[in-house]
Enzyme design. Structure first.
Site, PDB file in Angstrom:
ATOM      1  N   GLU A  61       5.515 -10.196  10.379  1.00 55.04           N
ATOM      2  CA  GLU A  61       5.818 -11.474  11.028  1.00 55.04           C
ATOM      3  C   GLU A  61       5.103 -12.615  10.333  1.00 55.04           C
ATOM      4  O   GLU A  61       5.652 -13.694  10.115  1.00 55.04           O
ATOM      5  CB  GLU A  61       5.399 -11.438  12.511  1.00 55.04           C
ATOM      6  CG  GLU A  61       6.152 -10.432  13.358  1.00 55.04           C
ATOM      7  CD  GLU A  61       5.504  -9.063  13.392  1.00 55.04           C
ATOM      8  OE1 GLU A  61       4.859  -8.666  12.399  1.00 55.04           O
ATOM      9  OE2 GLU A  61       5.647  -8.368  14.407  1.00 55.04           O
TER      10      GLU A  61
ATOM     11  N   GLU B 206       0.206  -3.722   3.019  1.00 55.05           N
ATOM     12  CA  GLU B 206      -1.135  -3.203   3.276  1.00 55.05           C
ATOM     13  C   GLU B 206      -1.996  -3.247   2.009  1.00 55.05           C
ATOM     14  O   GLU B 206      -1.523  -3.609   0.926  1.00 55.05           O
ATOM     15  CB  GLU B 206      -1.016  -1.774   3.836  1.00 55.05           C
ATOM     16  CG  GLU B 206      -0.267  -1.774   5.160  1.00 55.05           C
ATOM     17  CD  GLU B 206      -0.217  -0.436   5.855  1.00 55.05           C
ATOM     18  OE1 GLU B 206      -0.509   0.601   5.223  1.00 55.05           O
ATOM     19  OE2 GLU B 206       0.118  -0.434   7.063  1.00 55.05           O
TER      20      GLU B 206
ATOM     21  N   ASN C   4       5.509  -5.848   6.177  1.00 53.96           N
ATOM     22  CA  ASN C   4       4.059  -5.695   6.134  1.00 53.96           C
ATOM     23  C   ASN C   4       3.630  -5.241   4.743  1.00 53.96           C
ATOM     24  O   ASN C   4       4.340  -4.504   4.048  1.00 53.96           O
ATOM     25  CB  ASN C   4       3.535  -4.770   7.236  1.00 53.96           C
ATOM     26  CG  ASN C   4       4.162  -3.398   7.278  1.00 53.96           C
ATOM     27  OD1 ASN C   4       5.322  -3.220   6.905  1.00 53.96           O
ATOM     28  ND2 ASN C   4       3.418  -2.419   7.747  1.00 53.96           N
TER      29      ASN C   4
ATOM     30  N   CYS D 207       2.125  -7.932  17.118  1.00 57.90           N
ATOM     31  CA  CYS D 207       0.727  -7.771  17.533  1.00 57.90           C
ATOM     32  C   CYS D 207       0.201  -9.116  18.050  1.00 57.90           C
ATOM     33  O   CYS D 207       0.845 -10.168  17.892  1.00 57.90           O
ATOM     34  CB  CYS D 207      -0.123  -7.265  16.367  1.00 57.90           C
ATOM     35  SG  CYS D 207      -0.524  -8.529  15.145  1.00 57.90           S
TER      36      CYS D 207
ATOM     37  N   CYS E  71       0.732  -8.444   8.356  1.00 56.12           N
ATOM     38  CA  CYS E  71       1.898  -8.045   9.149  1.00 56.12           C
ATOM     39  C   CYS E  71       3.178  -8.709   8.629  1.00 56.12           C
ATOM     40  O   CYS E  71       3.143  -9.796   8.027  1.00 56.12           O
ATOM     41  CB  CYS E  71       1.715  -8.460  10.600  1.00 56.12           C
ATOM     42  SG  CYS E  71       0.474  -7.529  11.498  1.00 56.12           S
TER      43      CYS E  71
HETATM   44  N1  THU Z   1       2.303  -4.405  11.797  1.00 61.15           N
HETATM   45  C1  THU Z   1       3.177  -5.418  11.567  1.00 61.15           C
HETATM   46  O1  THU Z   1       3.616  -5.655  10.425  1.00 61.15           O
HETATM   47  N2  THU Z   1       3.569  -6.153  12.631  1.00 61.15           N
HETATM   48  C2  THU Z   1       3.155  -5.955  13.905  1.00 61.15           C
HETATM   49  O2  THU Z   1       3.422  -6.761  14.780  1.00 61.15           O
HETATM   50  C3  THU Z   1       2.399  -4.748  14.232  1.00 61.15           C
HETATM   51  C4  THU Z   1       1.731  -4.106  13.086  1.00 61.15           C
HETATM   52  C5  THU Z   1       1.862  -3.606  10.645  1.00 61.15           C
HETATM   53  C6  THU Z   1       0.422  -3.815  10.256  1.00 61.15           C
HETATM   54  C7  THU Z   1       0.111  -2.507   9.567  1.00 61.15           C
HETATM   55  O3  THU Z   1       0.529  -2.617   8.217  1.00 61.15           O
HETATM   56  C8  THU Z   1       0.979  -1.491  10.259  1.00 61.15           C
HETATM   57  O4  THU Z   1       1.990  -2.237  10.942  1.00 61.15           O
HETATM   58  C9  THU Z   1       0.250  -0.623  11.269  1.00 61.15           C
HETATM   59  O5  THU Z   1      -0.479  -1.385  12.164  1.00 61.15           O
END
Ligand code: THU
Length: 135
Positions: A60, A49, A47, A92, A58
């Site tokens: 994935e 941000e 991920n 998610c 994310c």
């Molecule tokens: N996140 C992912 O990378 N994958 C997921 O399936 C769930 C959430 C990340 C997004 C964000 O950077 C952090 O986790 C918190 O939500």
């Protein structure tokens, strides 16, 4: 990140390594994902941000982007997902829909100290997908 593997354990190792490279200064929640294609190629993502929170991406979906960019086989056999913060770490809703686009068949997570594979139908039942636009 790119190598050829087939099994869940190797993919989970790649997902753990990818989680170690996450850029998650706002949530403090690191995620790594490693998907394996029908042809046995592995693509990983973490991920990433952003100070403008909604732009965060994310793990994935970053792995899917790496697969598409590579230009090879785009059928996803399975994706392994890891977070050092929570287990199991399931994708998610947005990521489930993006994985569906490329025919993902299973999601592998760590559950009670071992790997568990969920069939895709279990985690996104009755999904809308590319085949619905062709009917
Ligand atoms: N996140 C992912 O990378 N994958 C997921 O399936 C769930 C959430 C990340 C997004 C964000 O950077 C952090 O986790 C918190 O939500």
């Amino acid at each position: 990140m790119y190598e050829t593997v087939a099994d869940h354990e190797s993919a989970m190792r790649a997902a753990r390594e990818a989680a170690g490279r996450a850029y998650a200064p706002y949530s403090g929640f690191n995620v790594g994902a490693a998907l394996v294609t029908g042809g046995g190629a592995l693509y990983a993502g973490c991920n990433v941000e952003n100070a403008s929170y909604g732009l965060s991406m994310c793990a994935e979906r970053n792995a899917v982007g790496a697969m598409v960019l590579a230009g090879g086989d785009r059928r996803i056999e399975f994706v392994a997902v890891h977070s050092p913060q929570v287990a199991p770490c399931l994708p998610c809703g947005a990521c489930r829909q993006v994985l569906k686009e490329f025919g993902c068949r299973a999601v592998v997570v760590e559950e009670r100290g071992r790997l568990r594979a969920y069939s895709f139908e279990e985690i996104l039942p009755n999904a809308f997908g590319p085949e619905d636009l062709r009917s």
